[in-house]
Motif scaffolding. Structure first.
Motif, PDB file in Angstrom:
ATOM      1  N   SER A  77       0.817  -1.219   0.000  1.00  0.00           N
ATOM      2  CA  SER A  77       0.000   0.000   0.000  1.00  0.00           C
ATOM      3  C   SER A  77       0.850   1.268   0.000  1.00  0.00           C
ATOM      4  CB  SER A  77      -0.927   0.013   1.222  1.00  0.00           C
ATOM      5  OG  SER A  77      -0.170  -0.118   2.425  1.00  0.00           O
ATOM      6  N   LEU A  78       2.096   1.189   0.480  1.00  0.00           N
ATOM      7  CA  LEU A  78       2.918   2.385   0.615  1.00  0.00           C
ATOM      8  C   LEU A  78       3.997   2.508  -0.450  1.00  0.00           C
ATOM      9  CD1 LEU A  78       3.378   2.419   4.499  1.00  0.00           C
ATOM     10  CD2 LEU A  78       1.683   3.645   3.130  1.00  0.00           C
ATOM     11  N   SER A  79       4.372   1.416  -1.074  1.00  0.00           N
ATOM     12  CA  SER A  79       5.431   1.451  -2.083  1.00  0.00           C
ATOM     13  C   SER A  79       4.994   0.650  -3.307  1.00  0.00           C
ATOM     14  CB  SER A  79       6.730   0.883  -1.518  1.00  0.00           C
ATOM     15  OG  SER A  79       6.552  -0.466  -1.121  1.00  0.00           O
ATOM     16  N   ARG A  80       5.872   0.604  -4.291  1.00  0.00           N
ATOM     17  CA  ARG A  80       5.574  -0.166  -5.502  1.00  0.00           C
ATOM     18  C   ARG A  80       5.477  -1.647  -5.169  1.00  0.00           C
ATOM     19  NH1 ARG A  80       9.084   0.801 -10.880  1.00  0.00           N
ATOM     20  NH2 ARG A  80       7.952   2.783 -10.687  1.00  0.00           N
TER      21      ARG A  80
END
Length: 807
Positions: A77-80
């Motif tokens: 959800s926060l990075s690729r």
């Protein structure tokens, strides 16, 4: 005659996936690609290294496709998203196994040098006598892989021959470059087996250049033809040995490729007529009929497919009720124990299941849609089993006090009773809008079972026969897997596991009601006891509903209704979507998309600001010339499609739709392509980019009226439950199955018709010549001869084409 390629895909499960999250687990999902074009995204299975998907798809493809690949990723959800690995299977491997592939396949590392795509347009010729010159003219390329962050590449070409190398100019920010450059080499001093290598690379200023693919040519073969020109598919370099081989886990896949040659309708008419006669009431009780023989010789592996094909064929002919009636009677004749009736995966069970999905999906959506949406919107934690209660997931009752186990179970019981009450109320109310086809099928089933088991001790059997299909094989599976029944289009977030448990418990309750027995369930799973009063009330309500359903006077012409609603088909689709219409305007620098309610019916694609707006715009479907994807860099979104249509003045107009996900994108692409499948003025090429400033973003051409730099891919579509019936294709599929079991049918037929008395042999031989099964073998032979003639004609055309090339 038409060529049809259909690929059945079932992504079953994964195991032993690597850990990608700090929690010691992963959140895996799959992306399915056809020749590197993403067409399907599975649901994300949260916090597991052994995910189960169980998702099925049928994809219609053009004969020119090469590879299907499954990329497994870990959602973040926060990075690729992290890449885990892939499975690639080429068309030749699928075609070599007509029965299909079914098993575990190891994931392999994704090597950038192997992730190539696209084609290059070349003209290669041999000039002169002494010295002989090899000329390679590099014209253009299309659909190259995107290697840069801007969503494009900076491609150039490197041509190698006999230790000499030439390079083309670099075309900046384009996956559809045009070079129009020529390179020459001397032939006389090179060995005969020296290949010509044409490589495409992405130029990078700081890091090393990225490989985009290559083509190799045999110059010895080329010298006899003097010249070769065309589009050539780029292939990867030799695969490297992976250091992670066997450590990335594996996928269990089921794949089956059907490459069908569908003949003109007239060829299938004798087979269709024979099948229709086989379900006529005048044949019942005579010599063993055709449907009985099909039932006896269909294997478990092919039963689902055969049932689906037969159901669609008889639906198209308005004889589904008669077909199911024959199967019901065959099943009842073979059943001595009523408690096992329709519980096996027989042809009758599979056919009724397919019939419900084809003829009853709109009914199912109306019945379950509101409840499923309520469950997903409320996001309530539900659990009845004390061994599975997670207090931290249930939340707090106050500022600091956590729920007790008893409170969680009490709250869950109340919620499930509420959901169950809403569902049963919806089922009871659905008697007024249940399709006539379903009502008559259930009515026929109820009466057949009642006639077969009239004894008082079996008074529940006729109800269970109906609920075994309605509840156990239709409503309950749809509750457990709403995505597979198109009740939910988008994937849920990480709290899906709560909803899955809620749906599972609700499905268990409706299964118990469908079995008309509360004691068995509660004895096996005592934690279900709190639902027992609601289940007992539900049994009474369900029985009353069935009595109403089978007592309806459906006097209208069912055959006419089926032909009108199913044979013509309905490609309707609607929903809110972001939309931008260009007309003659230039592309805006800011986001041009606005939210519209888009609706597709059999004649038009319309859109308005609200669902019930009186003012709307529309595009007539016959005016649509192409429906294609748009490059990600054009709008900064990977899920934009374009609809290219013509106006009254002959000018071309483009409508852009920005979808929420790759699944929604392909559903709209597929629906529109099928709705426009008979359009005659379609484009063969298009621009995957946008005209911005003074040039196309894809190929940098400045002419706005340029015909396009990429070929249209209008042949790729997803098969959906609402697809219109295709009588010729269904007849072809049934023919192919019958040809495959022809010898088994002959053997079984001889066993079935052996006379008991020698004196009856003469009469038997006279009747045998006239019965339907004997005529079937003749019809199958005629169809086989027609296919052989068509294949021979195709071989002659191919041979003549090769001879023309050589001369």
């Amino acid at each position: 005659m038409a060529k049809r390629n259909t690929l059945f895909i079932r992504i079953v499960e994964g195991k032993n996936l690597p850990i990608k999250d700090i929690t010691g687990s992963s959140d895996p999902y799959c992306i399915v690609r056809i020749d590197n074009e993403a067409i399907i995204r599975t649901a994300t299975i949260w916090k597991t290294l052994s995910p189960f998907w169980g998702e099925e798809y049928n994809v219609h493809l053009p004969p020119s496709f090469h590879t299907i690949s499954f990329h497994v990723l870990d959602e973040d959800s926060l990075s690729r998203d992290d890449v885990i690995g892939k499975v690639s299977i080429n068309k030749e491997a699928l075609a070599a196994k007509p029965q299909g592939l079914d098993g575990w396949v190891n994931l392999t590392e994704i090597d950038p040098d192997e992730e190539v795509q696209g084609e290059i347009h070349l003209q290669i010729s041999v000039l002169g006598d002494i010295p002989r010159i090899l000329r390679c003219q590099v014209l253009e390329a299309r659909d190259l892989a995107k290697k840069d962050r801007n969503g494009a590449s900076d491609p150039f070409v490197r041509v190698r021959y006999n230790c000499k190398t030439h390079e083309s100019a670099v075309i900046k920010k384009s996956c559809y470059p045009r070079w129009n450059e020529s390179f020459e080499f001397e032939l006389d001093d090179a060995p005969l087996d020296t290949p010509l290598s044409v490589e495409v690379w992405d130029w990078d200023l700081v890091s090393k250049n990225d490989f985009l693919g290559k083509v190799l040519f045999n110059i010895h073969r080329l010298q006899s033809a003097h010249q070769e020109e065309g589009w050539f598919r780029l292939v990867p370099d030799k695969p490297k040995h992976s250091q992670h081989e066997g450590t990335l886990g594996s996928l269990r896949l089921q794949l089956r490729l059907r490459d069908e040659t569908v003949l003109p309708s007239g060829h299938y008419q004798p087979l269709t007529e024979l099948l229709c006669q086989s379900v006529g009431p005048h044949l019942n009780g005579n010599w063993p009929d055709l449907i009985m023989l099909v039932d006896e010789t269909t294997t478990a592996e092919s039963r689902q497919e055969v049932a689906s094909n037969l159901v669609k064929l008889f639906l198209g002919q308005g004889l589904a009720k008669e077909f199911l009636d024959v199967l019901f009677k065959l099943e009842l004749d073979k059943t001595s124990e009523p408690n096992t009736l329709f519980r096996s995966n027989s042809l009758a069970s599979k056919s009724m299941e397919s019939f419900l999905k084809v003829a009853g999906m709109q009914y199912l959506h109306r019945l379950l849609g509101p409840l499923i949406n309520r469950i997903f919107e409320e996001k309530k934690y539900v659990e009845l089993d004390p061994n599975k209660v997670e207090l931290k997931e249930a939340g707090c009752t106050g500022l600091h006090r956590v729920h007790t186990e008893a409170e969680v179970i009490q709250q869950s019981t109340s919620l499930l009773q509420s959901y169950l009450s809403e569902l049963l109320h919806a089922i009871v109310q659905s008697a007024s809008y249940c399709p006539v086809a379903l009502c008559q099928a259930f009515q026929q089933l109820y009466q057949c079972v009642n006639k077969r088991f009239p004894e008082p001790e079996y008074r529940k059997v006729k109800f269970i026969a109906v609920t075994s299909f309605l509840c156990l094989r239709f409503i309950s599976p749809a509750i457990m897997s709403p995505k597979l029944f198109h009740l939910r289009e988008k994937h849920a977030d990480a709290r899906t596991k709560w909803w899955c448990r809620t749906l599972l418990l609700l499905a268990k309750a409706i299964q118990t009601i469908g079995n008309l027995d509360t004691l068995t369930c509660c004895s096996k799973e005592p934690w279900m006891v709190p639902l027992q009063p609601a289940i007992q009330l539900g049994i009474t309500q369900l029985k009353d509903f069935i009595i109403r359903l089978v007592s309806c006077d459906n006097s209208e012409d069912l055959g006419l209704q089926q032909r009108m609603s199913l044979q013509c088909g309905s490609m309707e689709k609607e929903g809110f979507i972001l939309l931008h219409r260009t007309k003659d305007k230039s592309m805006l620098m800011t986001s041009p998309f606005k939210k519209y309610y888009v609706s597709l019916n059999k004649d038009t694609l319309s859109y308005a600001r609200t669902q019930h707006s009186k003012k709307s715009s529309f595009i007539s479907l016959p005016r649509i010339r192409a429906v294609e994807k748009v490059e990600e860099k054009s709008f900064g979104s990977a899920n934009v499609m374009q609809i290219i249509s013509s106006r009254d003045n002959g000018l071309v107009e483009k409508l852009y739709l920005d979808c929420k996900s790759v699944n929604e994108l392909n559903q709209w692409l597929s629906a529109l392509r099928k709705a426009c499948s008979h359009n005659t003025d379609t484009l063969s090429s298009y621009h995957p980019g946008i005209y911005k400033g003074d040039r196309w973003s894809c190929c940098h051409q400045k002419d706005k009226a340029d015909p396009g730099c990429d070929k249209t891919k209008h042949g790729v579509t997803l098969q959906e439950w609402y697809d219109p019936l295709d009588p010729d294709l269904e007849s072809q599929l049934i023919y192919r199955h019958l040809i495959g079991v022809r010898q088994a049918m002959r053997k079984k037929y001889q066993e079935m018709i052996k006379p008991e008395e020698e004196d009856d042999r003469e009469t038997f031989e006279g009747e045998k010549k006239l019965d339907g099964v004997t005529r079937l073998f003749s019809v199958l032979q005629d169809l086989q001869n027609s296919h052989t003639a068509v294949e021979e004609e195709e071989r002659l055309k191919s041979r003549n084409f090769l001879l023309e090339l050589q001369t």
